[in-house]
Design an enzyme around this catalytic site. Sequence first.
Site, PDB file in Angstrom:
ATOM      1  N   CYS A 160      29.241   5.455  74.495  1.00 27.13           N
ATOM      2  CA  CYS A 160      28.232   6.372  75.032  1.00 27.13           C
ATOM      3  C   CYS A 160      27.139   5.583  75.756  1.00 27.13           C
ATOM      4  O   CYS A 160      27.392   4.979  76.786  1.00 27.13           O
ATOM      5  CB  CYS A 160      27.667   7.260  73.923  1.00 27.13           C
ATOM      6  N   HIS A 278      32.740   9.381  70.805  1.00 23.87           N
ATOM      7  CA  HIS A 278      32.275   9.023  69.468  1.00 23.87           C
ATOM      8  C   HIS A 278      33.392   9.253  68.448  1.00 23.87           C
ATOM      9  O   HIS A 278      34.238  10.130  68.624  1.00 23.87           O
ATOM     10  CB  HIS A 278      31.068   9.875  69.073  1.00 23.87           C
TER      11      HIS A 278
END
Length: 344
Positions: A160, A278
């Site tokens: 991310c 994630h």
Amino acid sequence: TVMLLEPEEKARIRGLIINKFRGDKTILDPGIGMIETLCGIPVVGVAPYMQVDLEDEDSLTERFSPESGGAGASGAVPSLDIAVIRLPRISNFTDFQVLSCMPEINLRYVAKAQQLGHPDLILLPGTKNTIDDLLWMRACGLEAAVLKLAAAGTPVFGICGGYQMMGMTLLDAEGIESAGGRTAVRGMELLPADTVYTAEKIRTQVTGAFGHVAGALSGLTGQVIEGYEIHMGVTKAREGRLPLLYLEQKEPEHGGNAPLPLKMEGMADGNCCGTYVHGIFDAPGVADHLVESLLAAKGLTRGQAHAFDYKKYKEEQYDRLADTLRRHLDMDAIYAAMGLERPE
């Protein structure tokens, strides 16, 4: 806290629980009577301090302390050293909890360049503000330390915000990410990709598999993953670069039987990888293949160790929590407060 609530709010509280109590509960009994008299609400249990390995909130965890690393879940001396960069605004660090459970790994959080050493893998986590945390890394010398190790062959994996940092440029013309008026920031230049921030926030669950991964992380090639994306900004690879992941796409909304092509996501370039997904290490087999690949790069083997089932491990921790709470809470009172009969 109870006395600060408005009367209509206080009326909604059916019971109080004292949490993380250590020692002999009988010593606490007079205090329980005092709490019930002062609040006019019954105490429905005293939960002891429990040794359960649950995922923490970003700001409340003890995992960032220097003492949190060590001998893995089994007490064995770990063979692998993995460093997570402890960004000031770190988020979603539970992406790495599966690694902290594995006996071969010493997982530690690093906030200073002199703490970095020579790990077998560097992880760049998510962050609530990518640009400010990148500039923090640049100012404190951690960026230079990471770049030096990466140039010498140490694998770097960003997730991310960490993935965005690894690119060539971060463009924020609309001031979405940075409040200080910075419209363009140079990235770490570990991956040939560019990030542009937009007002749209991407939130989606994903499944797929790793594409071709080279070097010390080659064991990840072809491994099936599942996870989620939650981020601002879009990252685009420059020409001729291979994606890290191939993700399945949802069925067309308006019918049609033709299968959708796989979506390409993230980037693998030499010893550097980045993705928005994630939970990428949580799926069965992924962390095991990562460990085996890193050990092989050091000329080591895993021996007779069994594959680690992180999903089963998490369920065991929640079962331990639930069993302990059932023993120490007045479950009859709790079910009565919900208007339910307690199951046999």
